[in-house]
Motif scaffolding. Structure first.
Motif, PDB file in Angstrom:
ATOM      1  N   UNK A  83       0.886  -1.114   0.070  1.00 23.37           N
ATOM      2  CA  UNK A  83      -0.035  -0.006  -0.208  1.00 23.37           C
ATOM      3  C   UNK A  83       0.858   1.264   0.051  1.00 23.37           C
ATOM      4  N   UNK A  84       0.289   2.309  -0.317  1.00 21.84           N
ATOM      5  CA  UNK A  84       0.996   3.666  -0.337  1.00 21.84           C
ATOM      6  C   UNK A  84       0.277   4.601   0.477  1.00 21.84           C
ATOM      7  N   UNK A  85       0.886   5.649   0.987  1.00 22.38           N
ATOM      8  CA  UNK A  85       0.100   6.537   1.938  1.00 22.38           C
ATOM      9  C   UNK A  85       0.857   7.958   1.624  1.00 22.38           C
ATOM     10  N   UNK A  86      -0.112   8.840   1.545  1.00 18.43           N
ATOM     11  CA  UNK A  86       0.374  10.264   1.262  1.00 18.43           C
ATOM     12  C   UNK A  86      -0.340  10.933   2.672  1.00 18.43           C
ATOM     13  N   UNK A  87       0.106  11.922   3.346  1.00 24.21           N
ATOM     14  CA  UNK A  87      -0.275  12.756   4.276  1.00 24.21           C
ATOM     15  C   UNK A  87      -0.095  14.071   4.031  1.00 24.21           C
ATOM     16  N   UNK A  88      -0.631  15.158   4.244  1.00 24.01           N
ATOM     17  CA  UNK A  88      -0.404  16.699   4.159  1.00 24.01           C
ATOM     18  C   UNK A  88      -1.033  17.486   5.250  1.00 24.01           C
ATOM     19  N   UNK A  89      -0.167  18.246   5.862  1.00 25.22           N
ATOM     20  CA  UNK A  89      -0.531  19.159   6.838  1.00 25.22           C
ATOM     21  C   UNK A  89      -0.479  20.699   6.332  1.00 25.22           C
ATOM     22  N   UNK A  90      -1.401  21.410   6.318  1.00 27.94           N
ATOM     23  CA  UNK A  90      -1.378  22.710   5.745  1.00 27.94           C
ATOM     24  C   UNK A  90      -1.459  23.728   6.894  1.00 27.94           C
ATOM     25  N   UNK A  91      -0.922  24.821   7.036  1.00 28.80           N
ATOM     26  CA  UNK A  91      -1.240  25.975   7.894  1.00 28.80           C
ATOM     27  C   UNK A  91      -1.358  27.273   7.100  1.00 28.80           C
ATOM     28  N   UNK A  92      -2.733  27.739   7.269  1.00 30.72           N
ATOM     29  CA  UNK A  92      -2.787  28.880   6.636  1.00 30.72           C
ATOM     30  C   UNK A  92      -3.562  29.858   7.672  1.00 30.72           C
ATOM     31  N   UNK A  93      -4.069  31.246   7.002  1.00 36.15           N
ATOM     32  CA  UNK A  93      -4.624  32.181   7.886  1.00 36.15           C
ATOM     33  C   UNK A  93      -5.979  31.533   8.509  1.00 36.15           C
TER      34      UNK A  93
END
Length: 59
Positions: A25-35
């Motif tokens: 399996x493959x896994x992608x995680x993203x964490x973003x910080x914005x206003x």
């Protein structure tokens, strides 16, 4: 909820090799910080031949 559990069970059976060779399996995680705050997304997928099964969650 039942559909989600059934899809996860199917992915687990396919990934463990019950129907042949194990699938990596493959896994992608993203964490973003914005206003507007913090956002997180995660996507898990398994590919076998021309078929890809994926599940994503975003918060």
């Amino acid at each position: 909820m039942r559909v989600l559990v059934a899809m996860m069970a199917l992915a687990a059976v396919a990934a463990c090799g019950a129907d042949g060779e194990p699938i990596q399996p493959t896994m992608n995680s993203t964490i973003t910080l914005s206003n507007h705050g913090i956002g997180a997304t995660t996507h898990v997928a398994a590919t076998r031949g021309p078929v890809t099964f994926g599940l994503g969650l975003g918060l």
